[in-house]
Design a protein around this motif. Structure first.
Motif, mmCIF file in Angstrom:
data_model
loop_
_atom_site.group_PDB
_atom_site.id
_atom_site.type_symbol
_atom_site.label_atom_id
_atom_site.label_comp_id
_atom_site.label_asym_id
_atom_site.label_seq_id
_atom_site.Cartn_x
_atom_site.Cartn_y
_atom_site.Cartn_z
ATOM 1 N N GLY A 58 5.117 8.119 8.873
ATOM 2 C CA GLY A 58 3.757 8.135 8.328
ATOM 3 C C GLY A 58 3.697 7.511 6.940
ATOM 4 N N VAL A 59 4.727 7.740 6.146
ATOM 5 C CA VAL A 59 4.763 7.148 4.806
ATOM 6 C C VAL A 59 4.799 5.619 4.929
ATOM 7 C CG1 VAL A 59 6.118 6.906 2.689
ATOM 8 C CG2 VAL A 59 5.868 9.168 3.746
ATOM 9 N N VAL A 60 5.612 5.129 5.854
ATOM 10 C CA VAL A 60 5.709 3.671 6.050
ATOM 11 C C VAL A 60 4.334 3.109 6.434
ATOM 12 C CG1 VAL A 60 6.813 1.835 7.391
ATOM 13 C CG2 VAL A 60 8.108 3.902 6.788
ATOM 14 N N LEU A 61 3.682 3.779 7.396
ATOM 15 C CA LEU A 61 2.360 3.302 7.840
ATOM 16 C C LEU A 61 1.335 3.389 6.701
ATOM 17 C CD1 LEU A 61 2.064 4.871 11.421
ATOM 18 C CD2 LEU A 61 2.741 2.540 10.800
ATOM 19 N N GLY A 62 1.445 4.463 5.923
ATOM 20 C CA GLY A 62 0.488 4.668 4.837
ATOM 21 C C GLY A 62 0.643 3.655 3.711
ATOM 22 N N MET A 63 1.829 3.081 3.586
ATOM 23 C CA MET A 63 2.092 2.180 2.462
ATOM 24 C C MET A 63 2.129 0.712 2.861
ATOM 25 S SD MET A 63 2.077 4.157 -0.021
ATOM 26 C CE MET A 63 2.469 2.954 -1.290
ATOM 27 N N ARG A 64 2.140 0.426 4.139
ATOM 28 C CA ARG A 64 2.424 -0.968 4.502
ATOM 29 C C ARG A 64 1.305 -1.944 4.151
ATOM 30 N NH1 ARG A 64 2.822 -0.960 11.051
ATOM 31 N NH2 ARG A 64 0.686 -0.362 11.496
ATOM 32 N N ASN A 65 0.082 -1.451 4.047
ATOM 33 C CA ASN A 65 -1.004 -2.359 3.667
ATOM 34 C C ASN A 65 -1.346 -2.271 2.182
ATOM 35 O OD1 ASN A 65 -1.294 -3.290 6.305
ATOM 36 N ND2 ASN A 65 -2.565 -1.512 6.843
ATOM 37 N N SER A 66 -0.455 -1.632 1.439
ATOM 38 C CA SER A 66 -0.728 -1.474 -0.001
ATOM 39 C C SER A 66 -0.886 -2.836 -0.673
ATOM 40 C CB SER A 66 0.435 -0.716 -0.657
ATOM 41 O OG SER A 66 0.347 -0.855 -2.050
ATOM 42 N N LYS A 67 -1.900 -2.895 -1.542
ATOM 43 C CA LYS A 67 -2.149 -4.148 -2.285
ATOM 44 C C LYS A 67 -1.635 -4.010 -3.726
ATOM 45 C CE LYS A 67 -4.901 -6.303 0.845
ATOM 46 N NZ LYS A 67 -4.343 -5.571 1.996
ATOM 47 N N ALA A 68 -0.835 -2.969 -3.963
ATOM 48 C CA ALA A 68 -0.362 -2.720 -5.336
ATOM 49 C C ALA A 68 0.299 -3.963 -5.906
ATOM 50 C CB ALA A 68 0.617 -1.544 -5.323
ATOM 51 N N ARG A 69 0.045 -4.206 -7.202
ATOM 52 C CA ARG A 69 0.600 -5.421 -7.816
ATOM 53 C C ARG A 69 1.878 -5.125 -8.585
ATOM 54 N NH1 ARG A 69 -4.877 -6.398 -10.576
ATOM 55 N NH2 ARG A 69 -4.643 -4.167 -10.344
ATOM 56 N N ASN A 70 2.109 -3.849 -8.843
ATOM 57 C CA ASN A 70 3.344 -3.508 -9.550
ATOM 58 C C ASN A 70 3.810 -2.125 -9.095
ATOM 59 O OD1 ASN A 70 1.830 -1.528 -10.965
ATOM 60 N ND2 ASN A 70 1.064 -3.171 -12.292
ATOM 61 N N PHE A 71 4.988 -1.737 -9.608
ATOM 62 C CA PHE A 71 5.579 -0.475 -9.136
ATOM 63 C C PHE A 71 4.701 0.728 -9.465
ATOM 64 C CE2 PHE A 71 8.100 3.353 -9.738
ATOM 65 C CZ PHE A 71 8.607 3.492 -8.452
ATOM 66 N N ASN A 75 3.561 3.307 -6.714
ATOM 67 C CA ASN A 75 4.021 4.692 -6.764
ATOM 68 C C ASN A 75 2.853 5.671 -6.745
ATOM 69 O OD1 ASN A 75 6.391 6.192 -6.750
ATOM 70 N ND2 ASN A 75 5.993 6.850 -8.856
ATOM 71 N N LYS A 76 1.760 5.314 -7.393
ATOM 72 C CA LYS A 76 0.550 6.161 -7.388
ATOM 73 C C LYS A 76 0.036 6.324 -5.960
ATOM 74 C CE LYS A 76 -2.363 6.357 -11.448
ATOM 75 N NZ LYS A 76 -3.250 5.528 -12.256
ATOM 76 N N GLU A 77 -0.024 5.198 -5.268
ATOM 77 C CA GLU A 77 -0.485 5.243 -3.863
ATOM 78 C C GLU A 77 0.455 6.078 -3.016
ATOM 79 O OE1 GLU A 77 -1.351 1.515 -1.854
ATOM 80 O OE2 GLU A 77 -2.143 0.722 -3.735
ATOM 81 N N LEU A 78 1.754 5.891 -3.264
ATOM 82 C CA LEU A 78 2.760 6.638 -2.504
ATOM 83 C C LEU A 78 2.556 8.143 -2.678
ATOM 84 C CD1 LEU A 78 5.644 6.503 -0.962
ATOM 85 C CD2 LEU A 78 6.535 7.102 -3.204
ATOM 86 N N GLU A 79 2.329 8.565 -3.927
ATOM 87 C CA GLU A 79 2.126 9.999 -4.188
ATOM 88 C C GLU A 79 0.942 10.538 -3.387
ATOM 89 O OE1 GLU A 79 4.126 12.094 -5.674
ATOM 90 O OE2 GLU A 79 5.471 10.452 -6.154
#
Ligand code: MRU
Length: 344
Positions: A58-71, A75-79
């Protein structure tokens, strides 16, 4: 022999929908974190190790479309994703263990590009899944040493292939004993309210040609009194530092009965089910679920509309009632508080 309960397929997570068993073997394709959250919440995927694996995916699916430009943004999105998944079910600590592993994985790779971090997250979820396979086999080998020819063993809920990435925890012991050509008989307690014993354990064991007999939960004492049970094997959702063990509601009653009848009571669980930050079972959070799970069987109402219902999904078996705990490291006997240290 083991059935693939959860796996990656073409970038999506493929799960058996366990709410449909035993009548239909249906899969669901999870493309996003919400579908995984709902699958965990609604017990489409269930059993402590499988819940952990599903959460990691679920974490992988939740993060795979992240548009984050930096760590920092990533990391905020990951939390947020981790917090969200953590709300799906409270008792099985494997869920939180897997989420923490995914967080650690991101932290340790913080110097990489966002694309590379997404790749290592995927790899970590695959590692968690594959490790569970080896762990099941190791627990099975240790536990099978406890099964003698002609044993009649009792289990509750489903601690098998459907609850893990391989052949299970408690049921793994039976699969291994069968592989070793031992002759034994399993009684599966139906496990009200959601009937994991009746629907899932019997289905799995029958597919594997293991001699299984279904009983209602309230029959266990009578079978023990008539000398029809030699050993009890159960799984676990969270084990405290003193060995107190949370597992499916009804497990505690079986442990009390087993103790009264002097029948060995074994818990089979991987180390990821241990929560050594919790001193005793008193602090294990116990999930309470919807009243309809008790008042309906399938779609049929079996209690008056408006009746008060209490529906805890788990109970805690005190360590004093547990003969031994079988992990991937072998068989641990009491005193658990002292002997767990050696499991590192
Ligand atoms: O509510 P469930 O079906 O997720 O409960 C599962 C159990 O209690 C199992 O016995 C436990 O998770 C061990 S599974 C290897």
């Amino acid at each position: 022999m083991a059935i693939a309960t959860i796996e990656w397929e073409k970038q999506n997570v493929k799960l058996i929908d366990q709410t449909k068993l035993p009548n239909e073997l249906k899969y669901i394709n999870c493309r996003d974190v919400k579908t995984i959250w709902q699958a965990i919440k609604k017990l489409k995927v269930r059993g402590a190790p499988a819940i952990g694996i599903a959460a990691a995916c679920g974490v992988v699916l939740g993060m795979r479309n992240s548009k984050a430009r930096n760590f920092t943004e990533f990391n905020k999105e990951l939390e947020r994703v981790v917090k969200y998944l953590a709300t799906s079910r409270p008792t099985a600590v494997n869920l939180f263990w897997a989420l923490e592993r995914m967080r650690q994985c991101v932290f340790l790779n913080r110097d990489k590009s966002i694309k590379a971090i997404k790749d290592v997250l995927y790899d970590e979820s695959v590692r968690i899944l594959n490790e569970d396979k080896d762990i099941c086999r190791a627990m099975g080998r240790s536990g099978a040493r406890l099964i003698k020819n002609k044993d009649r063993v009792l289990t509750i809920c489903n601690a098998g292939a459907l609850a893990t990435a391989d052949f299970g925890t408690a049921l793994g012991v039976f699969y291994q004993a069968k592989k070793e050509k031992k002759h034994f008989k399993v009684y599966s307690s139906e496990t009200r309210p959601l009937l994991q014993g009746a629907r899932l354990t019997t289905w799995e064991l029958m597919r594997a040609h293991i001699d299984v007999t279904l009983i209602c939960d309230n029959m266990a004492g009578s079978l023990m009194e008539r000398n029809l049970i030699d050993k009890v094997f159960v799984g676990a959702d969270r084990i405290a530092a003193n060995g107190d063990t949370a597992n499916k509601i009804g497990t505690y009653s079986l442990a009390v009965l087993a103790s009264y009848h002097k029948i060995p009571f074994y818990v089979v669980a991987p180390k990821s089910t241990f929560d050594l930050s919790i001193k005793s079972g008193k602090d294990i959070p116990i999930e309470e679920r919807r009243e309809e799970e008790v008042t309906l069987i399938g779609k049929k109402r079996i209690a008056p509309v408006g009746v008060k219902v209490y529906n805890p999904a788990f109970d805690v078996t005190p360590h004093k009632l547990i003969t031994a705990i079988i992990t991937e490291k072998g068989i641990t006997k009491p005193p658990f508080i002292k002997n767990f240290v050696k499991l590192k």
